[in-house]
Design an enzyme around this catalytic site. Structure first.
Site, PDB file in Angstrom:
ATOM      1  N   ASN A  19      -1.525  -3.105  -3.553  1.00  0.00           N
ATOM      2  CA  ASN A  19      -0.906  -2.566  -4.614  1.00  0.00           C
ATOM      3  C   ASN A  19       0.465  -3.284  -4.979  1.00  0.00           C
ATOM      4  O   ASN A  19       0.863  -4.395  -4.546  1.00  0.00           O
ATOM      5  CB  ASN A  19      -0.405  -1.483  -3.553  1.00  0.00           C
ATOM      6  CG  ASN A  19      -2.347  -0.410  -2.935  1.00  0.00           C
ATOM      7  OD1 ASN A  19      -3.390  -1.042  -4.309  1.00  0.00           O
ATOM      8  ND2 ASN A  19      -1.911   0.397  -2.137  1.00  0.00           N
ATOM      9  N   HIS A  51      -1.355  -8.952  -5.512  1.00  0.00           N
ATOM     10  CA  HIS A  51      -1.314  -8.818  -6.414  1.00  0.00           C
ATOM     11  C   HIS A  51      -0.098  -8.857  -6.887  1.00  0.00           C
ATOM     12  O   HIS A  51       0.319  -8.289  -8.532  1.00  0.00           O
ATOM     13  CB  HIS A  51      -1.941  -8.324  -6.612  1.00  0.00           C
ATOM     14  CG  HIS A  51      -3.743  -8.227  -6.555  1.00  0.00           C
ATOM     15  ND1 HIS A  51      -4.513  -7.064  -6.096  1.00  0.00           N
ATOM     16  CD2 HIS A  51      -4.268  -9.698  -6.142  1.00  0.00           C
ATOM     17  CE1 HIS A  51      -5.587  -7.847  -6.120  1.00  0.00           C
ATOM     18  NE2 HIS A  51      -5.423  -8.882  -6.144  1.00  0.00           N
ATOM     19  N   ALA A  88      -6.804   8.030   3.150  1.00  0.00           N
ATOM     20  CA  ALA A  88      -5.638   7.542   3.704  1.00  0.00           C
ATOM     21  C   ALA A  88      -5.191   8.384   3.738  1.00  0.00           C
ATOM     22  O   ALA A  88      -4.431   8.492   4.950  1.00  0.00           O
ATOM     23  CB  ALA A  88      -4.770   6.242   2.179  1.00  0.00           C
TER      24      ALA A  88
END
Ligand SMILES: [Zn+2]
Length: 254
Positions: free
Chosen positions: A106, A123, A241
């Site tokens: 994320n 990323h 989650a």
């Protein structure tokens, strides 16, 4: 996963001291940030990735991309860490463990804002802007558009005058080397890997948990649907989650 398997997974998690948590967009979806690959609501169902996430597009016309990433940074700042992010940070602070490190795909900062101290961003980050040519970091003024806008002119680098770009990894770009090395070594050291909220189809990131699997390290996956990584998971727990991670931490008696 039935009750007996959940109890087994909890027992395995209780025995682990160096935990590596590997997260993806599903982690932040429970904070209201969209996932990428959902065909109905995913980011890439509305926006052409080649148009918003490639260096070629940036070189052709940076203004739509700058506008889009600045808007997304603002959205991420408005979002709040969910109970899943908080449970990971809480586990890190408990006496049960030596380390709980997070490797995330994320680009938001919700893990950090929940209190996790060791977070590796594979990323890049929505909050690390830099010069597109000399890489000098740009100090974010925090002035994010409240609504999506079509074009914004990127600021220029104070050193070389070239446009400042988002610090995220675009298609066709290499992952940051240092972050990759940290993530790899964590997969080689951890005695438990917990995978949360990732489809497991984005490479090379998805190859990381395989390193742990090859060493015979237990892998606990928390996911609402089966994923490409379910086949290497010792336990695959069907939950989001924000539901699954707090339930795990509660059962650990942290
Ligand atoms: Zn520069």
């Amino acid at each position: 996963m039935d009750e007996q398997s959940i109890m087994q997974a909890v027992a395995v998690a209780r025995g682990a001291r160096n935990i590596e948590v590997f997260t993806g967009a599903g982690m932040s979806a429970d904070s209201g940030l969209e996932t990428y690959r959902d065909p109905e609501t995913g980011v890439w169902s509305k926006v052409d990735p080649q148009a918003m996430a490639s260096i070629d597009a940036w070189a052709r016309d940076p203004e739509p991309m700058w506008a889009w990433y600045r808007w997304r940074a603002g959205q991420a700042m408005k979002a709040r860490p969910n109970a899943g992010h908080e449970a990971i940070a809480y586990w890190e602070g408990s006496h049960l463990v030596d380390t709980v490190h997070v490797t995330t795909q994320n680009i938001d900062n919700l893990h950090e804002r929940a209190g996790s101290t060791g977070v590796t961003h594979l990323h890049g980050s929505l909050f690390e802007f830099r010069c597109s040519i000399c890489s000098k970091p740009w100090r974010d003024d925090g002035d994010y558009p409240a609504e999506p806008v079509e074009r914004l002119t990127p600021p220029t680098c104070s050193l070389c005058g070239n446009p400042v770009r988002p610090g995220v990894v675009w298609f066709g770009e290499a992952l940051p080397q240092e972050e990759w090395a940290v993530a790899e070594s964590r997969m080689r050291e951890a005695d438990l890997v917990v995978i949360v909220g990732t489809s497991g189809i984005v490479y090379p990131a998805a190859s990381l948990p395989v390193l742990a699997h090859q060493r015979g390290v237990p892998i606990l996956e928390i996911t609402p649907k089966e994923t490409d990584l379910s086949r290497i998971a010792t336990f695959s727990w069907r939950a989001t989650a924000a539901e699954g991670f707090p339930a795990l931490v509660r059962r650990l008696g942290v």
